[in-house]
Design a protein around this motif. Sequence first.
Motif, PDB file in Angstrom:
ATOM      1  N   LEU A 145       0.832  -1.208   0.000  1.00 21.89           N
ATOM      2  CA  LEU A 145       0.000   0.000   0.000  1.00 21.89           C
ATOM      3  C   LEU A 145       0.867   1.259   0.000  1.00 21.89           C
ATOM      4  O   LEU A 145       0.508   2.266  -0.632  1.00 21.89           O
ATOM      5  N   ARG A 146       2.008   1.213   0.698  1.00 20.13           N
ATOM      6  CA  ARG A 146       2.907   2.371   0.681  1.00 20.13           C
ATOM      7  C   ARG A 146       3.463   2.601  -0.721  1.00 20.13           C
ATOM      8  O   ARG A 146       3.553   3.750  -1.188  1.00 20.13           O
ATOM      9  N   VAL A 147       3.831   1.515  -1.415  1.00 18.77           N
ATOM     10  CA  VAL A 147       4.327   1.642  -2.791  1.00 18.77           C
ATOM     11  C   VAL A 147       3.243   2.216  -3.686  1.00 18.77           C
ATOM     12  O   VAL A 147       3.494   3.106  -4.518  1.00 18.77           O
ATOM     13  N   LEU A 148       2.010   1.693  -3.525  1.00 20.30           N
ATOM     14  CA  LEU A 148       0.905   2.190  -4.344  1.00 20.30           C
ATOM     15  C   LEU A 148       0.640   3.660  -4.075  1.00 20.30           C
ATOM     16  O   LEU A 148       0.408   4.445  -5.005  1.00 20.30           O
ATOM     17  N   ALA A 149       0.687   4.059  -2.808  1.00 15.45           N
ATOM     18  CA  ALA A 149       0.452   5.463  -2.463  1.00 15.45           C
ATOM     19  C   ALA A 149       1.498   6.363  -3.109  1.00 15.45           C
ATOM     20  O   ALA A 149       1.176   7.443  -3.634  1.00 15.45           O
ATOM     21  N   THR A 150       2.748   5.922  -3.099  1.00 13.34           N
ATOM     22  CA  THR A 150       3.813   6.702  -3.736  1.00 13.34           C
ATOM     23  C   THR A 150       3.591   6.795  -5.237  1.00 13.34           C
ATOM     24  O   THR A 150       3.763   7.861  -5.854  1.00 13.34           O
ATOM     25  N   ASP A 151       3.197   5.673  -5.858  1.00 12.11           N
ATOM     26  CA  ASP A 151       2.957   5.675  -7.307  1.00 12.11           C
ATOM     27  C   ASP A 151       1.805   6.592  -7.678  1.00 12.11           C
ATOM     28  O   ASP A 151       1.848   7.261  -8.728  1.00 12.11           O
ATOM     29  N   ARG A 181       1.167  10.307 -10.940  1.00 12.88           N
ATOM     30  CA  ARG A 181      -0.083  11.044 -11.186  1.00 12.88           C
ATOM     31  C   ARG A 181      -1.166  10.112 -11.723  1.00 12.88           C
ATOM     32  O   ARG A 181      -1.848  10.393 -12.709  1.00 12.88           O
ATOM     33  N   LEU A 182      -1.318   8.957 -11.045  1.00 15.42           N
ATOM     34  CA  LEU A 182      -2.343   8.001 -11.451  1.00 15.42           C
ATOM     35  C   LEU A 182      -3.723   8.580 -11.167  1.00 15.42           C
ATOM     36  O   LEU A 182      -3.929   9.253 -10.151  1.00 15.42           O
ATOM     37  N   PRO A 183      -4.704   8.329 -12.049  1.00 15.76           N
ATOM     38  CA  PRO A 183      -6.045   8.889 -11.836  1.00 15.76           C
ATOM     39  C   PRO A 183      -6.743   8.239 -10.650  1.00 15.76           C
ATOM     40  O   PRO A 183      -6.578   7.045 -10.384  1.00 15.76           O
ATOM     41  N   VAL A 184      -7.496   9.026  -9.929  1.00 17.92           N
ATOM     42  CA  VAL A 184      -8.311   8.528  -8.818  1.00 17.92           C
ATOM     43  C   VAL A 184      -9.746   8.991  -9.042  1.00 17.92           C
ATOM     44  O   VAL A 184      -9.989  10.003  -9.709  1.00 17.92           O
ATOM     45  N   PRO A 185     -10.730   8.239  -8.515  1.00 19.98           N
ATOM     46  CA  PRO A 185     -12.129   8.634  -8.720  1.00 19.98           C
ATOM     47  C   PRO A 185     -12.449   9.930  -7.990  1.00 19.98           C
ATOM     48  O   PRO A 185     -11.728  10.353  -7.082  1.00 19.98           O
ATOM     49  N   ALA A 186     -13.548  10.537  -8.399  1.00 21.77           N
ATOM     50  CA  ALA A 186     -13.943  11.811  -7.809  1.00 21.77           C
ATOM     51  C   ALA A 186     -14.674  11.632  -6.487  1.00 21.77           C
ATOM     52  O   ALA A 186     -14.724  12.562  -5.672  1.00 21.77           O
ATOM     53  N   ARG A 187     -15.240  10.423  -6.255  1.00 21.64           N
ATOM     54  CA  ARG A 187     -16.093  10.288  -5.084  1.00 21.64           C
ATOM     55  C   ARG A 187     -15.687   9.162  -4.134  1.00 21.64           C
ATOM     56  O   ARG A 187     -15.734   9.351  -2.923  1.00 21.64           O
ATOM     57  N   ARG A 188     -15.298   7.991  -4.653  1.00 18.82           N
ATOM     58  CA  ARG A 188     -15.154   6.857  -3.737  1.00 18.82           C
ATOM     59  C   ARG A 188     -14.025   5.917  -4.147  1.00 18.82           C
ATOM     60  O   ARG A 188     -13.902   5.546  -5.304  1.00 18.82           O
ATOM     61  N   VAL A 189     -13.220   5.555  -3.154  1.00 12.09           N
ATOM     62  CA  VAL A 189     -12.210   4.507  -3.305  1.00 12.09           C
ATOM     63  C   VAL A 189     -12.585   3.397  -2.327  1.00 12.09           C
ATOM     64  O   VAL A 189     -12.865   3.669  -1.150  1.00 12.09           O
ATOM     65  N   VAL A 190     -12.616   2.156  -2.806  1.00 11.20           N
ATOM     66  CA  VAL A 190     -13.060   1.030  -1.981  1.00 11.20           C
ATOM     67  C   VAL A 190     -11.879   0.107  -1.693  1.00 11.20           C
ATOM     68  O   VAL A 190     -11.166  -0.310  -2.608  1.00 11.20           O
ATOM     69  N   LEU A 191     -11.700  -0.206  -0.417  1.00 15.43           N
ATOM     70  CA  LEU A 191     -10.709  -1.194   0.016  1.00 15.43           C
ATOM     71  C   LEU A 191     -11.466  -2.344   0.665  1.00 15.43           C
ATOM     72  O   LEU A 191     -12.118  -2.168   1.697  1.00 15.43           O
ATOM     73  N   GLY A 192     -11.436  -3.524   0.041  1.00 14.90           N
ATOM     74  CA  GLY A 192     -12.160  -4.679   0.570  1.00 14.90           C
ATOM     75  C   GLY A 192     -11.217  -5.700   1.170  1.00 14.90           C
ATOM     76  O   GLY A 192     -10.181  -6.021   0.581  1.00 14.90           O
ATOM     77  N   LEU A 193     -11.581  -6.192   2.339  1.00 11.57           N
ATOM     78  CA  LEU A 193     -10.795  -7.223   3.003  1.00 11.57           C
ATOM     79  C   LEU A 193     -11.702  -8.383   3.364  1.00 11.57           C
ATOM     80  O   LEU A 193     -12.784  -8.185   3.932  1.00 11.57           O
TER      81      LEU A 193
END
Length: 234
Positions: free
Chosen positions: A92-98, A103-115
């Motif tokens: 997750l730290r690597v992904l956050a840095t990337d 400048r990876l696109p992110v949604p305007a409203r919701r990011v879902v993390l499922g476990l």
Amino acid sequence: MNDQQSTGREAVENLTVGQHISDHVGVHQVVHVLRYADANCTPTIALTLLPLGQGDPWVARHREGHKVALADDDEIREFSAAHRRHALAARLRVLATDIVDLRLPVPARRVVLGLWVDDVAEVERWAQHLKAEVRVGTTVPNAPATEADLPLVDDLELNIYVQGPLEPPPADPGAAADAAAILASVLDEDATGGDRRCRNCGATTDVVMRPYGPLDPVEYECIDQAACTPPAEA
């Protein structure tokens, strides 16, 4: 992973691949065992060990007869869980840095993390952390789950959804009673020599019960289907 029900000590020459040993550093899986004689012709064992958690494989060398502590099942579970936590956090730290650097696109409203976890108690731990309730999951019916929306910026939020193991649905007493009644009728028919007729030709000998579901009627067919001839229609 081999089952190790209780702690104990074992001579290094008796260790096998897949066992786990415990020391002051942590728990290590035995991935290779090499027997050889050192420069003094002393029988020696070289163990290649893989830490359960952070760290690289390493080699321990002991003379034959040296005893090491075997890890018990609780230790193995604890350190295996720690290894998964560290691995997930690192990714997750690597992904956050990337996301930021590339400048990876992110949604305007919701990011879902499922476990998806293996125990109801683990769902409860997450619920306590998220200050949320445990309820029936929306993804899989009869599975306990918890979730929370964590605000990030503007309308963007991080949804954390945690689901536990599937629980069996409650038994239907009506269906169980129907199945029991059918079974009772079959047993009664067996005991009294009831009417066993082929459902196709009406024969009463050399017949066998057809496969049937719990709520299907009990029917019979001729064992020799080739010789089974339905009566001619009038």
